[in-house]
Design a protein around this motif. Sequence first.
Motif, PDB file in Angstrom:
ATOM      1  N   GLY A 172      35.462 -12.739  53.392  1.00  0.00           N
ATOM      2  CA  GLY A 172      35.948 -13.284  54.585  1.00  0.00           C
ATOM      3  C   GLY A 172      35.693 -12.458  55.806  1.00  0.00           C
ATOM      4  O   GLY A 172      35.280 -12.909  57.048  1.00  0.00           O
ATOM      5  N   THR A 173      36.242 -11.292  55.696  1.00  0.00           N
ATOM      6  CA  THR A 173      36.407 -10.375  56.844  1.00  0.00           C
ATOM      7  C   THR A 173      35.093 -10.165  57.213  1.00  0.00           C
ATOM      8  O   THR A 173      34.757  -9.869  58.516  1.00  0.00           O
ATOM      9  CB  THR A 173      37.358  -9.196  56.462  1.00  0.00           C
ATOM     10  OG1 THR A 173      38.727  -9.642  56.204  1.00  0.00           O
ATOM     11  CG2 THR A 173      37.360  -8.364  57.843  1.00  0.00           C
ATOM     12  N   LEU A 174      34.167  -9.588  56.434  1.00  0.00           N
ATOM     13  CA  LEU A 174      32.698  -9.262  56.912  1.00  0.00           C
ATOM     14  C   LEU A 174      31.940 -10.160  57.768  1.00  0.00           C
ATOM     15  O   LEU A 174      31.097  -9.922  58.444  1.00  0.00           O
ATOM     16  CB  LEU A 174      32.078  -8.716  55.774  1.00  0.00           C
ATOM     17  CG  LEU A 174      32.834  -7.421  55.156  1.00  0.00           C
ATOM     18  CD1 LEU A 174      31.821  -7.172  53.613  1.00  0.00           C
ATOM     19  CD2 LEU A 174      32.676  -6.202  55.987  1.00  0.00           C
ATOM     20  N   GLU A 233      33.007 -12.665  62.005  1.00  0.00           N
ATOM     21  CA  GLU A 233      32.248 -12.743  63.412  1.00  0.00           C
ATOM     22  C   GLU A 233      31.039 -13.465  63.495  1.00  0.00           C
ATOM     23  O   GLU A 233      30.882 -14.303  64.239  1.00  0.00           O
ATOM     24  CB  GLU A 233      31.808 -11.184  63.960  1.00  0.00           C
ATOM     25  CG  GLU A 233      31.361 -11.010  65.113  1.00  0.00           C
ATOM     26  CD  GLU A 233      30.938  -9.644  65.496  1.00  0.00           C
ATOM     27  OE1 GLU A 233      30.520  -9.222  66.573  1.00  0.00           O
ATOM     28  OE2 GLU A 233      31.115  -8.890  64.675  1.00  0.00           O
ATOM     29  N   ARG A 234      30.447 -13.312  62.269  1.00  0.00           N
ATOM     30  CA  ARG A 234      28.929 -14.106  62.164  1.00  0.00           C
ATOM     31  C   ARG A 234      29.593 -15.551  62.112  1.00  0.00           C
ATOM     32  O   ARG A 234      28.564 -16.410  62.659  1.00  0.00           O
ATOM     33  CB  ARG A 234      28.195 -13.551  61.039  1.00  0.00           C
ATOM     34  CG  ARG A 234      26.976 -14.311  61.056  1.00  0.00           C
ATOM     35  CD  ARG A 234      25.814 -14.060  62.003  1.00  0.00           C
ATOM     36  NE  ARG A 234      24.692 -14.830  61.736  1.00  0.00           N
ATOM     37  CZ  ARG A 234      23.736 -14.749  62.833  1.00  0.00           C
ATOM     38  NH1 ARG A 234      23.741 -14.381  63.882  1.00  0.00           N
ATOM     39  NH2 ARG A 234      22.435 -15.415  62.413  1.00  0.00           N
ATOM     40  N   LEU A 235      30.435 -15.785  61.056  1.00  0.00           N
ATOM     41  CA  LEU A 235      30.792 -17.277  61.106  1.00  0.00           C
ATOM     42  C   LEU A 235      31.195 -17.964  62.247  1.00  0.00           C
ATOM     43  O   LEU A 235      30.840 -19.056  62.604  1.00  0.00           O
ATOM     44  CB  LEU A 235      32.079 -17.358  59.975  1.00  0.00           C
ATOM     45  CG  LEU A 235      32.350 -18.653  59.616  1.00  0.00           C
ATOM     46  CD1 LEU A 235      31.273 -19.603  59.110  1.00  0.00           C
ATOM     47  CD2 LEU A 235      33.600 -18.432  58.889  1.00  0.00           C
ATOM     48  N   TYR A 238      42.109 -17.706  43.055  1.00  0.00           N
ATOM     49  CA  TYR A 238      42.654 -16.565  43.839  1.00  0.00           C
ATOM     50  C   TYR A 238      41.628 -15.999  44.856  1.00  0.00           C
ATOM     51  O   TYR A 238      41.926 -15.612  45.917  1.00  0.00           O
ATOM     52  CB  TYR A 238      43.197 -15.428  43.089  1.00  0.00           C
ATOM     53  CG  TYR A 238      44.552 -15.842  42.653  1.00  0.00           C
ATOM     54  CD1 TYR A 238      45.861 -14.966  43.210  1.00  0.00           C
ATOM     55  CD2 TYR A 238      44.828 -16.625  41.606  1.00  0.00           C
ATOM     56  CE1 TYR A 238      46.981 -15.522  43.011  1.00  0.00           C
ATOM     57  CE2 TYR A 238      46.036 -16.742  41.077  1.00  0.00           C
ATOM     58  CZ  TYR A 238      47.180 -16.251  41.768  1.00  0.00           C
ATOM     59  OH  TYR A 238      48.548 -16.408  41.580  1.00  0.00           O
ATOM     60  N   MET A 239      40.404 -16.123  44.371  1.00  0.00           N
ATOM     61  CA  MET A 239      39.335 -15.510  45.304  1.00  0.00           C
ATOM     62  C   MET A 239      39.025 -16.484  46.746  1.00  0.00           C
ATOM     63  O   MET A 239      38.887 -15.975  47.511  1.00  0.00           O
ATOM     64  CB  MET A 239      37.961 -15.253  44.472  1.00  0.00           C
ATOM     65  CG  MET A 239      36.858 -14.598  45.168  1.00  0.00           C
ATOM     66  SD  MET A 239      35.136 -14.681  44.387  1.00  0.00           S
ATOM     67  CE  MET A 239      35.808 -13.550  42.875  1.00  0.00           C
ATOM     68  N   ILE A 240      39.079 -17.727  46.221  1.00  0.00           N
ATOM     69  CA  ILE A 240      38.616 -18.740  47.259  1.00  0.00           C
ATOM     70  C   ILE A 240      39.927 -18.914  48.097  1.00  0.00           C
ATOM     71  O   ILE A 240      39.896 -19.038  49.352  1.00  0.00           O
ATOM     72  CB  ILE A 240      38.600 -20.139  46.408  1.00  0.00           C
ATOM     73  CG1 ILE A 240      37.333 -20.213  45.777  1.00  0.00           C
ATOM     74  CG2 ILE A 240      38.697 -21.218  47.581  1.00  0.00           C
ATOM     75  CD1 ILE A 240      36.886 -21.590  44.906  1.00  0.00           C
ATOM     76  N   ALA A 289      39.748 -18.028  52.234  1.00  0.00           N
ATOM     77  CA  ALA A 289      40.215 -19.194  53.242  1.00  0.00           C
ATOM     78  C   ALA A 289      41.289 -18.438  54.147  1.00  0.00           C
ATOM     79  O   ALA A 289      41.339 -18.670  55.406  1.00  0.00           O
ATOM     80  CB  ALA A 289      40.741 -20.354  52.535  1.00  0.00           C
ATOM     81  N   ARG A 290      42.154 -17.716  53.600  1.00  0.00           N
ATOM     82  CA  ARG A 290      43.205 -17.162  54.472  1.00  0.00           C
ATOM     83  C   ARG A 290      42.447 -16.057  55.402  1.00  0.00           C
ATOM     84  O   ARG A 290      43.110 -15.751  56.522  1.00  0.00           O
ATOM     85  CB  ARG A 290      44.327 -16.183  53.565  1.00  0.00           C
ATOM     86  CG  ARG A 290      45.101 -17.070  52.637  1.00  0.00           C
ATOM     87  CD  ARG A 290      46.278 -16.457  52.166  1.00  0.00           C
ATOM     88  NE  ARG A 290      46.042 -15.236  51.309  1.00  0.00           N
ATOM     89  CZ  ARG A 290      45.911 -15.117  50.012  1.00  0.00           C
ATOM     90  NH1 ARG A 290      46.130 -16.363  49.505  1.00  0.00           N
ATOM     91  NH2 ARG A 290      45.540 -14.085  49.337  1.00  0.00           N
ATOM     92  N   SER A 291      41.524 -15.209  55.032  1.00  0.00           N
ATOM     93  CA  SER A 291      40.845 -14.228  55.872  1.00  0.00           C
ATOM     94  C   SER A 291      40.404 -15.007  57.373  1.00  0.00           C
ATOM     95  O   SER A 291      40.425 -14.777  58.373  1.00  0.00           O
ATOM     96  CB  SER A 291      39.710 -13.446  55.354  1.00  0.00           C
ATOM     97  OG  SER A 291      38.683 -14.530  54.995  1.00  0.00           O
TER      98      SER A 291
END
Length: 543
Positions: free
Chosen positions: A140-142, A145-147, A217-219, A223-225
């Motif tokens: 999510g972090t990576l 910005e693009r998102l 947990y991955m999802i 979403a939290r990121s």
Amino acid sequence: MPGHSAGSPAYDGSPKDGDLDDIAIGLGSPVVAPLSQAYIPDHLKLNTSSHYNLNDSSPSTPTPFSDRSFSLDTEKERDGSTKQERVILRIGAGYLVYFLCGWGDGVTATVLPYFMEEFKVTFVTGSLLYAASTVGFIVGTLILERLLQQMGRISWSKLLRWLPICSRPESHQDHIPTPYSPVRARHISIAISSIIFSMFFVIMGSSKGYTALFIAYMIAAFARSILTGSLNPYFSSIGAKHIGYAFSCWSFGGVVAPLICQFIIAKGVHWPYFYYGSLVPCGLSIALLSAVFIPTRQELALERRTSIVDSVSSCSTSVVLKGDNEKSYPLPKPTNIKPENKLKLVLAHPFQWTISIFAGAYFGTETTSQGFIVSYLLRTRNSNPATAGYVPSGFFAGIMIGRIVWGYITQANADISFLHALVFVALAMQLVIWFVDIVPVNAVALVIIGLVFGPMFPASMNMANDIIPADQRLISMAIVSAGSSLGCAIFPFATGVILNSKGLHTLPYCNVALTGALLIFWACLPSAPPQLGVSRWLSRKQQ
């Protein structure tokens, strides 16, 4: 001129004979157009009469493109001095979603013994759930910005056109690219990520096996990121204290969730129903976030005005007024139209790496301190199974109180050097858990550890905000959060391997070692924001 319509004046005043014949704006090669034929759309028209007078031939007359005539109001609004709308509602909705993040995080230690019994989970595979969170958070972090760049160009009117009830004939407007809008990007990303976060509770409630838990947990972390990456800069823009308060709500969720979960399990209710019940506050959160973060007219108007100023300041170098006395007025220097990669800029700051590594060490220590404590008390201290699950609530209650106090300290601009001493207290309490074989004493020691751990992460986030430029803070906070998630995976996994091979009695050894390392690392950080020109924490570009 294309797009020109009769009766669309280019300038309110009427030029006198012998004054101005035309205007040429230098863009490499001059382009000359008669002033009477110039067309300016209504949304780009400016009230120029209060700023300059084209009939004045004195050299000191400001030009229409001077910085002074365009930027006074806009710069004030960019600095956040204008009144923001829906602040209370947005703060409340943001606090609620942080509460739900803590709700999902805090219950793990309580239900882990049931995972181990029902799905044959070991300490190693149990710790891999934290690794799954790290994978989701880093992904999510990576793409954050693009998102956001893509979300900011979504036009709801174009999307709704495809619905049967909103269908309309296609027009040439549908082929015009939608300009980027940061507030629109924030709204859409928050709404979508809150929906994705609710999937965590659906998958956990289904209890389909260990693989489903891992994916859930991955999802949730993904979403939290997105949620924290969008909301942290907003909280920072309205006041640094709100970061502390927001994470205290996160901790409050970690307090309430184990209490409720342990209570319903003690009543004979199967643990998956706790996750199904959590969908009720999730639905409320989705509705609130989707409603209160809709861009307001003031925010959209500010974006349009800022876009005009940026486009004017980047297009040309001079204005040539041609007449009897030809004069040239300098314009602001052109800027690079290609947007810079903010992720690369943030990673170039030495302090960004330092604070991210510290966040990883802190969250790794926090997770190992409470993540295995229920199993430790049950197996080594012979604790009552009906009450052992309440102990993590005390830990998160301590964190919550610590962060609330930190929010007050931030508001009062008090000295934060006392945080160095708090880590010594945490180390002392870890030794108490190690050497004192009394369950209530261990529980109280864990509460004190949470109390002194509470301010550390908000303090590091505030320090990063003081150093990283404002336009890079969104990415900076996301990287710090990703570093914390990475620490949540590495240290609990290493601890799980040790516990699996050496026994559960070695948990205090790991916690004491991690807290001691955290103490050394925290002592190396500055106790106040570095000063420009003299700090080793700042990159050359910042100096």
